[in-house]
Design a protein around this motif. Structure first.
Motif, PDB file in Angstrom:
ATOM      1  N   GLN A 141       0.753  -1.154   0.114  1.00  0.00           N
ATOM      2  CA  GLN A 141      -0.042  -0.174   0.150  1.00  0.00           C
ATOM      3  C   GLN A 141       0.917   1.305  -0.011  1.00  0.00           C
ATOM      4  O   GLN A 141       0.515   2.055  -0.592  1.00  0.00           O
ATOM      5  CB  GLN A 141      -1.090   0.118   1.187  1.00  0.00           C
ATOM      6  N   LYS A 142       1.834   1.290   0.607  1.00  0.00           N
ATOM      7  CA  LYS A 142       3.043   2.557   0.609  1.00  0.00           C
ATOM      8  C   LYS A 142       3.452   2.651  -0.632  1.00  0.00           C
ATOM      9  O   LYS A 142       3.603   3.713  -1.098  1.00  0.00           O
ATOM     10  CB  LYS A 142       4.011   1.964   1.753  1.00  0.00           C
ATOM     11  N   LYS A 143       3.752   1.633  -1.419  1.00  0.00           N
ATOM     12  CA  LYS A 143       4.281   1.585  -2.864  1.00  0.00           C
ATOM     13  C   LYS A 143       3.193   2.364  -3.732  1.00  0.00           C
ATOM     14  O   LYS A 143       3.571   3.156  -4.609  1.00  0.00           O
ATOM     15  CB  LYS A 143       4.597   0.424  -3.360  1.00  0.00           C
ATOM     16  N   ARG A 144       1.850   2.019  -3.231  1.00  0.00           N
ATOM     17  CA  ARG A 144       0.878   2.645  -4.441  1.00  0.00           C
ATOM     18  C   ARG A 144       0.089   3.846  -3.694  1.00  0.00           C
ATOM     19  O   ARG A 144      -0.746   4.541  -4.318  1.00  0.00           O
ATOM     20  CB  ARG A 144      -0.305   1.777  -4.414  1.00  0.00           C
ATOM     21  N   LEU A 145       0.866   4.427  -2.655  1.00  0.00           N
ATOM     22  CA  LEU A 145       0.345   5.407  -2.077  1.00  0.00           C
ATOM     23  C   LEU A 145       0.383   7.066  -2.713  1.00  0.00           C
ATOM     24  O   LEU A 145      -0.674   7.806  -2.992  1.00  0.00           O
ATOM     25  CB  LEU A 145       1.083   5.762  -0.623  1.00  0.00           C
ATOM     26  N   VAL A 146       1.426   7.037  -3.741  1.00  0.00           N
ATOM     27  CA  VAL A 146       1.405   8.223  -4.558  1.00  0.00           C
ATOM     28  C   VAL A 146       0.379   8.390  -5.432  1.00  0.00           C
ATOM     29  O   VAL A 146      -0.442   9.314  -5.684  1.00  0.00           O
ATOM     30  CB  VAL A 146       2.652   8.360  -5.311  1.00  0.00           C
ATOM     31  N   GLY A 147       0.207   7.072  -6.277  1.00  0.00           N
ATOM     32  CA  GLY A 147      -0.789   6.857  -7.301  1.00  0.00           C
ATOM     33  C   GLY A 147      -2.332   6.823  -6.702  1.00  0.00           C
ATOM     34  O   GLY A 147      -3.243   7.947  -6.974  1.00  0.00           O
ATOM     35  N   ASP A 148      -2.412   6.581  -5.476  1.00  0.00           N
ATOM     36  CA  ASP A 148      -3.905   6.661  -4.894  1.00  0.00           C
ATOM     37  C   ASP A 148      -4.073   8.043  -4.520  1.00  0.00           C
ATOM     38  O   ASP A 148      -5.214   8.454  -4.570  1.00  0.00           O
ATOM     39  CB  ASP A 148      -3.851   5.769  -3.368  1.00  0.00           C
ATOM     40  N   CYS A 149      -3.094   8.751  -3.914  1.00  0.00           N
ATOM     41  CA  CYS A 149      -3.259  10.324  -3.526  1.00  0.00           C
ATOM     42  C   CYS A 149      -3.748  11.142  -4.753  1.00  0.00           C
ATOM     43  O   CYS A 149      -4.483  11.783  -4.775  1.00  0.00           O
ATOM     44  CB  CYS A 149      -2.270  10.711  -2.851  1.00  0.00           C
ATOM     45  N   ALA A 150      -3.018  10.699  -5.872  1.00  0.00           N
ATOM     46  CA  ALA A 150      -3.191  11.398  -7.286  1.00  0.00           C
ATOM     47  C   ALA A 150      -4.708  11.089  -7.528  1.00  0.00           C
ATOM     48  O   ALA A 150      -5.370  12.185  -7.879  1.00  0.00           O
ATOM     49  CB  ALA A 150      -2.134  10.723  -8.309  1.00  0.00           C
ATOM     50  N   ILE A 151      -5.087   9.839  -7.582  1.00  0.00           N
ATOM     51  CA  ILE A 151      -6.698   9.652  -7.866  1.00  0.00           C
ATOM     52  C   ILE A 151      -7.516  10.097  -6.767  1.00  0.00           C
ATOM     53  O   ILE A 151      -8.608  10.852  -7.418  1.00  0.00           O
ATOM     54  CB  ILE A 151      -6.744   8.058  -7.976  1.00  0.00           C
TER      55      ILE A 151
END
Length: 376
Positions: A141-151
């Motif tokens: 989840q930490k790895k995907r956090l940047v993309g999730d925040c962008a969405i």
């Protein structure tokens, strides 16, 4: 009587006839004198043996008295020492008993904690696999956090005017695909509701009157998370009811009303009061146009002078408090605004699609039934 006298007498005493029996024949006085002389001789001889011993005895008795005095002093000191020893022994025994009890109590408490810890560890042993999976999922989840925040940012910025179906399309087919095309790690089918707000906050919103359907929860997120002032398309009045309950403590009252009509001639004065005191202002009666007077407020043209902030509204500099909130409410189901106005505010719609209406209807019915059960 001395040795010389005894030596002179020995010549006569050694004579066989010098004895009291022979002297008695002469006279009684001669017998007594003979007996006395012989006795003195024997006394002198005995005294030469006894006298040194008597002197030695006197010396010994004196030494014994000194020794007894020393013994008594030593016994007195011994008694004092024994008394002190007994006192110290009592203190020692009391301290040892107290310390022993403390150690025993500590040992028992520690043993109890160890037993509880062992029981807890044994009871949670089965959770090890789940914890390992959670740790792995958290790392991913930490790895995907940047993309999730962008969405999430794109959702708050662009998805307000649309219904739930089109929002899902934008999130899953547009925003997510764009992140993947740019090689940005992102979560597929991201749930923006759980990502942006916790369950407790959603419960508070529901208690304040916000419907429990997902679209209404998304609208609540859009209203509270955006930096722009929201325009709520509210044909049924659900949003107005929720905003009034949510901002109850921060709403001013004018003639018993907590809302201001867009055509109110005192709108400027009320706006100045709310902006200066950090109050919330709810503007109703919005149709297809909004007074251009509000453009500097919508665009947040803030003028900073030291620690204070101001906004120039219709050539009048008004104080601006960061806690100020502005809400626009329209009852039109499909309002139209000039293109230049859209970037200035956030649009948030209540259900218009048939599926959204159905979800909202069931959510409101369920909430009403729960209130009825609690009252009974």
């Amino acid at each position: 009587m001395n040795n010389e006298t005894i030596e002179f007498l020995s010549v006569y005493i050694d004579i066989e006839q010098f004895n009291p029996a022979v002297a008695k024949n002469a006279s009684t006085a001669a017998e007594g004198l003979c007996t006395y002389v012989r006795a003195m001789k024997f006394y002198h001889e005995a005294s030469k043996i006894v006298k040194p011993k008597m002197e030695a005895l006197a010396v010994a008795e004196n030494q014994m008295e000194a020794a007894n005095a020393a013994l008594e002093a030593a016994e007195a000191r011994l008694a004092a020492c024994n008394e002190k020893l007994a006192e110290l022994q009592g203190l020692f025994d009391a301290q040892m008993a107290k310390k022993k009890k403390s150690i025993e109590d500590g040992a028992m408490a520690l043993q109890k904690k160890m037993n509880q810890a062992s029981a807890l560890i044994d009871g949670l042993a089965g959770e090890r696999v789940r914890w390992a999976e959670d740790a792995f999922n958290f790392s991913e989840q930490k790895k995907r956090l940047v993309g999730d925040c962008a969405i999430a940012c794109a959702f708050v910025s662009y998805c307000g005017p649309f219904n739930q179906q089109f929002r899902e399309y934008l999130i899953n087919d547009k925003f997510t695909a764009d992140c993947e095309a740019r090689n940005v790690p992102v979560t597929r089918n991201l749930d923006v509701i759980s990502f942006l707000v916790d369950v407790g906050t959603i419960g508070d919103w529901n208690m304040q009157g916000l419907p429990t359907d997902p679209l209404s929860t998304q609208n609540g997120i859009l209203v509270t998370k955006s930096t722009r002032f929201p325009l709520l398309v509210d044909p049924q009045g659900q949003a107005l009811s929720w905003i009034l309950n949510k901002e109850r403590e921060n709403l001013p009252t004018w003639n018993g009303q907590n809302v201001v009509h867009l055509s109110d001639p005192k709108l400027k004065d009320k706006l100045e009061f709310c902006m200066g005191d950090g109050k919330s202002l709810v503007v109703v009666g919005v149709e297809d146009e909004i007074d251009p007077m509000l453009d500097p407020v919508l665009e947040k043209e803030i003028i900073r002078k030291g620690s204070k902030m101001f906004i120039n509204v219709s050539d009048k500099v008004m104080d601006y408090d960061p806690n100020f909130r502005l809400y626009f409410i329209t009852r039109l189901s499909n309002p139209t605004f000039r293109p230049s106005f859209r970037p200035k505010r956030l649009s948030s719609t209540l259900p218009k699609h048939k599926r959204d209406w159905k979800s909202s209807f069931w959510a409101r019915s369920l909430a009403r039934s729960r209130r009825h059960w609690r009252s009974n």
